[in-house]
Motif scaffolding. Structure first.
Motif, PDB file in Angstrom:
ATOM      1  N   ALA A 175       0.834  -1.198   0.000  1.00  0.00           N
ATOM      2  CA  ALA A 175       0.000   0.000   0.000  1.00  0.00           C
ATOM      3  C   ALA A 175       0.873   1.253   0.000  1.00  0.00           C
ATOM      4  O   ALA A 175       0.558   2.248  -0.656  1.00  0.00           O
ATOM      5  CB  ALA A 175      -0.925  -0.023   1.211  1.00  0.00           C
ATOM      6  N   LYS A 176       1.996   1.171   0.677  1.00  0.00           N
ATOM      7  CA  LYS A 176       2.916   2.311   0.724  1.00  0.00           C
ATOM      8  C   LYS A 176       3.521   2.583  -0.654  1.00  0.00           C
ATOM      9  O   LYS A 176       3.654   3.737  -1.062  1.00  0.00           O
ATOM     10  CB  LYS A 176       4.019   2.042   1.747  1.00  0.00           C
ATOM     11  CG  LYS A 176       4.936   3.209   1.971  1.00  0.00           C
ATOM     12  CD  LYS A 176       5.979   2.905   3.028  1.00  0.00           C
ATOM     13  CE  LYS A 176       6.913   4.092   3.173  1.00  0.00           C
ATOM     14  NZ  LYS A 176       7.995   3.829   4.092  1.00  0.00           N
ATOM     15  N   ASP A 177       3.889   1.512  -1.384  1.00  0.00           N
ATOM     16  CA  ASP A 177       4.433   1.679  -2.738  1.00  0.00           C
ATOM     17  C   ASP A 177       3.425   2.381  -3.645  1.00  0.00           C
ATOM     18  O   ASP A 177       3.795   3.270  -4.433  1.00  0.00           O
ATOM     19  CB  ASP A 177       4.794   0.328  -3.355  1.00  0.00           C
ATOM     20  CG  ASP A 177       5.945  -0.358  -2.646  1.00  0.00           C
ATOM     21  OD1 ASP A 177       6.764   0.347  -2.016  1.00  0.00           O
ATOM     22  OD2 ASP A 177       6.012  -1.598  -2.731  1.00  0.00           O
ATOM     23  N   ILE A 178       2.180   2.007  -3.543  1.00  0.00           N
ATOM     24  CA  ILE A 178       1.146   2.609  -4.386  1.00  0.00           C
ATOM     25  C   ILE A 178       0.948   4.072  -3.994  1.00  0.00           C
ATOM     26  O   ILE A 178       0.826   4.954  -4.854  1.00  0.00           O
ATOM     27  CB  ILE A 178      -0.174   1.824  -4.267  1.00  0.00           C
ATOM     28  CG1 ILE A 178       0.024   0.395  -4.804  1.00  0.00           C
ATOM     29  CG2 ILE A 178      -1.296   2.514  -5.012  1.00  0.00           C
ATOM     30  CD1 ILE A 178      -1.118  -0.533  -4.501  1.00  0.00           C
ATOM     31  N   LEU A 179       0.943   4.323  -2.685  1.00  0.00           N
ATOM     32  CA  LEU A 179       0.732   5.687  -2.211  1.00  0.00           C
ATOM     33  C   LEU A 179       1.848   6.620  -2.658  1.00  0.00           C
ATOM     34  O   LEU A 179       1.590   7.762  -3.069  1.00  0.00           O
ATOM     35  CB  LEU A 179       0.647   5.691  -0.678  1.00  0.00           C
ATOM     36  CG  LEU A 179       0.438   7.039  -0.003  1.00  0.00           C
ATOM     37  CD1 LEU A 179      -0.907   7.623  -0.409  1.00  0.00           C
ATOM     38  CD2 LEU A 179       0.528   6.904   1.500  1.00  0.00           C
ATOM     39  N   GLU A 180       3.055   6.151  -2.651  1.00  0.00           N
ATOM     40  CA  GLU A 180       4.197   7.001  -2.965  1.00  0.00           C
ATOM     41  C   GLU A 180       4.547   7.041  -4.457  1.00  0.00           C
ATOM     42  O   GLU A 180       5.492   7.728  -4.850  1.00  0.00           O
ATOM     43  CB  GLU A 180       5.409   6.546  -2.148  1.00  0.00           C
ATOM     44  CG  GLU A 180       5.218   6.753  -0.651  1.00  0.00           C
ATOM     45  CD  GLU A 180       6.360   6.229   0.178  1.00  0.00           C
ATOM     46  OE1 GLU A 180       7.252   5.542  -0.378  1.00  0.00           O
ATOM     47  OE2 GLU A 180       6.358   6.476   1.391  1.00  0.00           O
TER      48      GLU A 180
END
Length: 105
Positions: free
Chosen positions: A10-15
């Motif tokens: 989820a962090k990869d997608i957010l950033e």
């Protein structure tokens, strides 16, 4: 376990930052869609973790049940008596009488 196989978090997608071109996508629309994907990923990870914990718990319960259960007694073989032999001879004679020699051809 399962999260090792996923390539994105989820962090990869957010950033993730996208380059804009002359006729690029509307940034607000992309951001809304990515927010939905992030929520789905977070839900997926929570569900996977819950299922892994339940799986571990159920395996532990099965192991405990195996320990608690006594081994079943061995199955006893039927005892053949002379009465059984007599019945088989009588049955054989009856078959010969009913079917005659056709039974043995």
């Amino acid at each position: 376990m399962f999260s090792d196989k996923l390539k994105l978090t989820a962090k990869d997608i957010l950033e993730k930052e996208f380059k804009t071109g002359l006729r690029g996508y509307q940034q607000e629309e992309v951001d809304k869609f990515l927010d939905l994907i992030i929520k789905d990923y977070e839900t997926l990870h929570k569900e996977i973790e819950a299922l892994q914990q339940e799986n571990t718990r159920l395996k532990r319960m099965m192991d405990e049940q195996k320990i608690k259960q006594p081994t079943p007694p061995p199955v006893q073989q039927p005892v053949y008596t002379s009465a059984n032999t007599d019945i088989l001879k009588r049955l054989s004679n009856l078959e010969k009488a009913v079917f005659g020699s056709k039974l043995y051809e």
